[in-house]
Design a protein around this motif. Structure first.
Motif, PDB file in Angstrom:
ATOM      1  N   VAL A 331       0.736  -1.086   0.077  1.00 27.72           N
ATOM      2  CA  VAL A 331       0.224  -0.120  -0.078  1.00 27.72           C
ATOM      3  C   VAL A 331       0.916   1.163  -0.155  1.00 27.72           C
ATOM      4  N   VAL A 332       1.582   1.946   0.765  1.00 31.87           N
ATOM      5  CA  VAL A 332       2.556   2.259   1.081  1.00 31.87           C
ATOM      6  C   VAL A 332       3.437   2.417  -0.646  1.00 31.87           C
ATOM      7  N   GLU A 333       4.188   1.144  -0.960  1.00 24.78           N
ATOM      8  CA  GLU A 333       4.486   1.547  -2.150  1.00 24.78           C
ATOM      9  C   GLU A 333       4.124   1.819  -3.701  1.00 24.78           C
ATOM     10  N   ALA A 334       2.487   2.046  -3.091  1.00 24.86           N
ATOM     11  CA  ALA A 334       1.655   2.249  -4.240  1.00 24.86           C
ATOM     12  C   ALA A 334       1.414   3.984  -3.986  1.00 24.86           C
ATOM     13  N   ILE A 335       1.248   4.340  -3.093  1.00 23.76           N
ATOM     14  CA  ILE A 335       0.845   5.374  -2.318  1.00 23.76           C
ATOM     15  C   ILE A 335       2.221   6.480  -3.279  1.00 23.76           C
ATOM     16  N   ARG A 340       5.620   7.711 -10.652  1.00 21.97           N
ATOM     17  CA  ARG A 340       7.025   7.685 -11.119  1.00 21.97           C
ATOM     18  C   ARG A 340       6.740   5.520 -11.712  1.00 21.97           C
ATOM     19  N   ILE A 341       6.502   4.773 -11.570  1.00 18.76           N
ATOM     20  CA  ILE A 341       5.943   3.827 -12.118  1.00 18.76           C
ATOM     21  C   ILE A 341       7.254   3.444 -12.754  1.00 18.76           C
ATOM     22  N   LEU A 349       3.047  -6.923 -11.403  1.00 16.51           N
ATOM     23  CA  LEU A 349       1.611  -6.435 -11.674  1.00 16.51           C
ATOM     24  C   LEU A 349       1.824  -7.003 -10.195  1.00 16.51           C
ATOM     25  N   CYS A 350       0.678  -5.731  -9.632  1.00 20.36           N
ATOM     26  CA  CYS A 350       1.683  -5.165  -8.441  1.00 20.36           C
ATOM     27  C   CYS A 350       0.701  -4.009  -8.052  1.00 20.36           C
ATOM     28  N   PRO A 351      -0.141  -3.768  -6.408  1.00 21.54           N
ATOM     29  CA  PRO A 351      -1.141  -2.497  -6.583  1.00 21.54           C
ATOM     30  C   PRO A 351      -0.335  -1.688  -7.268  1.00 21.54           C
ATOM     31  N   ALA A 352       1.158  -0.615  -7.171  1.00 19.78           N
ATOM     32  CA  ALA A 352       0.947   0.042  -8.039  1.00 19.78           C
ATOM     33  C   ALA A 352       1.525   0.582  -9.284  1.00 19.78           C
ATOM     34  N   LEU A 353       1.168  -0.424  -9.565  1.00 23.51           N
ATOM     35  CA  LEU A 353       0.794  -0.532 -11.677  1.00 23.51           C
ATOM     36  C   LEU A 353      -0.856  -0.604 -11.487  1.00 23.51           C
ATOM     37  N   ILE A 354      -1.477  -1.211 -10.571  1.00 23.18           N
ATOM     38  CA  ILE A 354      -2.789  -1.183 -10.558  1.00 23.18           C
ATOM     39  C   ILE A 354      -3.546  -0.207 -10.295  1.00 23.18           C
ATOM     40  N   VAL A 355      -3.295   0.946  -9.317  1.00 27.69           N
ATOM     41  CA  VAL A 355      -3.295   1.903  -9.056  1.00 27.69           C
ATOM     42  C   VAL A 355      -2.778   3.044 -10.126  1.00 27.69           C
ATOM     43  N   HIS A 356      -1.572   2.982 -11.026  1.00 26.01           N
ATOM     44  CA  HIS A 356      -1.110   4.222 -11.261  1.00 26.01           C
ATOM     45  C   HIS A 356      -2.460   3.842 -13.096  1.00 26.01           C
ATOM     46  N   VAL A 357      -2.520   2.940 -13.128  1.00 20.81           N
ATOM     47  CA  VAL A 357      -3.971   2.676 -14.385  1.00 20.81           C
ATOM     48  C   VAL A 357      -4.920   2.663 -13.764  1.00 20.81           C
ATOM     49  N   PRO A 374      -3.321  16.136 -17.428  1.00 23.16           N
ATOM     50  CA  PRO A 374      -2.924  14.260 -16.997  1.00 23.16           C
ATOM     51  C   PRO A 374      -2.104  13.776 -16.647  1.00 23.16           C
ATOM     52  N   PRO A 375      -1.762  12.779 -15.846  1.00 24.38           N
ATOM     53  CA  PRO A 375      -1.162  11.701 -16.564  1.00 24.38           C
ATOM     54  C   PRO A 375      -1.687  10.830 -17.177  1.00 24.38           C
ATOM     55  N   GLU A 376       0.359  10.541 -17.812  1.00 19.39           N
ATOM     56  CA  GLU A 376      -0.522   9.432 -18.842  1.00 19.39           C
ATOM     57  C   GLU A 376       0.254   7.663 -18.314  1.00 19.39           C
ATOM     58  N   LEU A 377      -0.350   7.456 -18.545  1.00 20.28           N
ATOM     59  CA  LEU A 377       0.287   5.588 -18.579  1.00 20.28           C
ATOM     60  C   LEU A 377       1.176   5.157 -19.478  1.00 20.28           C
ATOM     61  N   ASN A 378       1.500   4.356 -18.043  1.00 20.01           N
ATOM     62  CA  ASN A 378       3.334   3.748 -18.660  1.00 20.01           C
ATOM     63  C   ASN A 378       2.886   2.291 -19.294  1.00 20.01           C
ATOM     64  N   GLN A 379       2.713   2.683 -20.653  1.00 17.17           N
ATOM     65  CA  GLN A 379       2.997   1.094 -21.334  1.00 17.17           C
ATOM     66  C   GLN A 379       3.824   0.428 -21.522  1.00 17.17           C
ATOM     67  N   GLN A 380       5.382   0.617 -21.286  1.00 18.80           N
ATOM     68  CA  GLN A 380       5.779  -0.288 -20.758  1.00 18.80           C
ATOM     69  C   GLN A 380       5.864  -1.247 -19.117  1.00 18.80           C
ATOM     70  N   ALA A 381       5.242  -0.279 -18.291  1.00 24.60           N
ATOM     71  CA  ALA A 381       5.013  -0.540 -17.250  1.00 24.60           C
ATOM     72  C   ALA A 381       4.640  -1.607 -17.951  1.00 24.60           C
ATOM     73  N   LEU A 382       2.916  -1.435 -18.210  1.00 24.09           N
ATOM     74  CA  LEU A 382       2.006  -2.291 -18.675  1.00 24.09           C
ATOM     75  C   LEU A 382       2.815  -4.216 -19.281  1.00 24.09           C
ATOM     76  N   GLU A 383       3.775  -3.124 -20.095  1.00 21.96           N
ATOM     77  CA  GLU A 383       4.310  -4.515 -21.298  1.00 21.96           C
ATOM     78  C   GLU A 383       5.132  -5.679 -20.062  1.00 21.96           C
ATOM     79  N   ARG A 384       5.792  -4.855 -18.980  1.00 30.88           N
ATOM     80  CA  ARG A 384       7.015  -5.724 -18.064  1.00 30.88           C
ATOM     81  C   ARG A 384       5.975  -6.816 -17.098  1.00 30.88           C
ATOM     82  N   ALA A 385       4.112  -5.452 -17.126  1.00 34.37           N
ATOM     83  CA  ALA A 385       3.779  -7.391 -16.034  1.00 34.37           C
ATOM     84  C   ALA A 385       3.240  -7.769 -17.490  1.00 34.37           C
ATOM     85  N   ASP A 386       3.035  -8.030 -18.523  1.00 31.45           N
ATOM     86  CA  ASP A 386       2.050  -8.586 -19.545  1.00 31.45           C
ATOM     87  C   ASP A 386       0.238  -8.031 -19.143  1.00 31.45           C
ATOM     88  N   ILE A 387      -0.237  -7.348 -18.963  1.00 31.28           N
ATOM     89  CA  ILE A 387      -1.298  -6.754 -18.740  1.00 31.28           C
ATOM     90  C   ILE A 387      -1.582  -5.858 -20.030  1.00 31.28           C
TER      91      ILE A 387
END
Length: 410
Positions: A331-335, A340-341, A349-357, A374-387
């Motif tokens: 939770v602390v990490e996601a906040i 800056r994911i 796949l973790c709370p930090a990435l899901i809260v980012h999305v 507005p904040p941008e979606l980090n596509q590379q991060a999604l690819e690393r988690a395969d989502i």
């Protein structure tokens, strides 16, 4: 020790064979981290008094003072140390005693790769807790708010293995304003319940203890951190955004995992992901209004404006506060990392990435509510988690939640 320096991790276990196994497992990480080992609580406390320890990993059951008692002492004496319980006992009583004390609980045997991942993330989080620029800013805001009273009461209650749902509901009912707000929330479109909930007891029964605890904490934070009215920054708007992000994060998590703990972590992290904004605005209102105006006039993100004015962002400030309160590490990490994911260690796949999305989707569905770019979606991060292929379906899922809320409001 400055942030980024070699971290010292202390392992505490009364079984020599366990410590020997940890030494072998962690050998490849010795170039980047320093490891210390203690066979008793007194030995561990002596070592902590002699040198700075950044992360403490303690066994639960030991003779004399056990792991939960040790980490309680560590929290009091060394609040910036990250605290992890490692136990072979996954019984409810052991887990309950770590509530509010340990940032994370790992059960034996833990997969070596998962264990190393947790240690690396804990070290990154500890960097935040000792960052000099952040500590200087925090020291300038005066006394930090304490954990909301009703939530603290719930934590104390849940450490008792004999506590019941009725006991939990009774604590909430004693705070009339809290009780009314919780019932308002659980009957909102965010939860999609098909019957009206008219008591805290029924709310706890239907939604579960962790969701109700998250709501109690969120409501408590927003009611207890007082701020002056502003024409530039809306606290009610921040609450609406936080509640929607929590709902989105919980729903998205439910689509990708059946791990109840992770889903709960995503929900509470979504609810508290912007608590740093609340803290900065309540303590430094003129400066925070400056950041809001700067983002609006220059077209930069609010986080970039915060960095120019405060030297740090609301994610780091919120993570610092919630870390001191002892909430779970994920939770602390996601906040801390939701904006800056790309700097999050061992990304998966973790709370930090899901809260980012979830935060991105809220801005996509509510562009008029954004401050600055507005904040941008980090596509590379999604690819690393395969989502990376699910974004559009998640946007539609969240859109339906918002539309249902608008219908109910109408």
């Amino acid at each position: 020790m400055s942030a980024g320096a070699k971290k010292t991790i202390l392992f505490v276990d009364d079984e020599p064979n366990i410590l020997s196994g940890l030494k072998r497992m962690l050998r490849p990480m010795r170039k980047t981290m320093k490891f210390q080992f203690a066979q008793s609580v007194p030995e561990a406390l002596e070592m902590m008094a002699a040198e700075q320890i950044d992360v403490v990993v303690s066994d639960m059951r030991m003779p004399g003072m056990d792991g939960a008692a040790l980490l309680t002492t560590v929290k009091e004496r060394y609040p910036h140390a990250i605290r992890i319980i490692l136990t072979g006992q996954a019984d409810d009583e052991s887990i309950m005693r770590t509530i509010g004390v340990a940032h994370q609980l790992l059960t034996k045997p833990t997969d070596p790769d998962v264990f190393k991942q947790v240690i690396k993330r804990a070290s990154a989080l500890q960097d935040l807790m000792v960052d000099e620029g952040l500590k200087q800013l925090i020291s300038g805001v005066g006394d930090l708010p304490s954990l909301p009273e009703t939530y603290a009461d719930l934590q104390r209650l849940l450490r008792d293995p004999d506590s019941s749902l009725a006991d939990v509901a009774k604590i909430i009912e004693q705070d009339l304003a809290m009780s009314a707000k919780i019932l308002q929330l659980v009957n909102s479109a965010f939860f999609g319940l098909y019957r009206h909930i008219d008591s805290p007891f029924r709310a706890v029964n239907l939604l579960g203890m962790d969701t109700i605890k998250a709501l109690v904490l969120g409501v408590g934070v927003f009611s207890e951190i007082q701020s002056s009215p502003s024409k530039i920054f809306s606290i009610s708007g921040l609450w609406s955004h936080s509640m929607a992000t929590a709902s989105f994060a919980g729903k998205i998590a439910g689509e990708v995992t059946d791990n109840r703990e992770m889903i709960d972590h995503c929900f509470i992290a979504g609810l508290l992901h912007d608590v740093g904004k609340l803290l900065l605005f309540s303590r430094l209102p003129k400066e925070y209004e400056q950041a809001v105006v700067m983002a609006g006039e220059t077209g930069c993100t609010l986080e970039e404006a915060e960095l120019r004015i405060f030297g740090t962002g609301h994610g780091e400030v919120g993570g610092y506060l919630i870390g001191l309160w002892g909430l779970p590490g994920p939770v602390v990490e996601a906040i801390t990392f939701h904006h800056r994911i790309d700097t999050y260690p061992e990304l998966s796949l973790c709370p930090a990435l899901i809260v980012h999305v979830a935060d991105y989707i809220y801005s996509r569905l509510n562009p008029d509510n954004c401050i600055g770019q507005p904040p941008e979606l980090n596509q590379q991060a999604l690819e690393r988690a395969d989502i990376q292929d699910h974004t559009e379906e998640w946007i539609e899922l969240c859109r339906k939640i918002m539309e249902k809320g608008e219908e109910d409001d109408g």
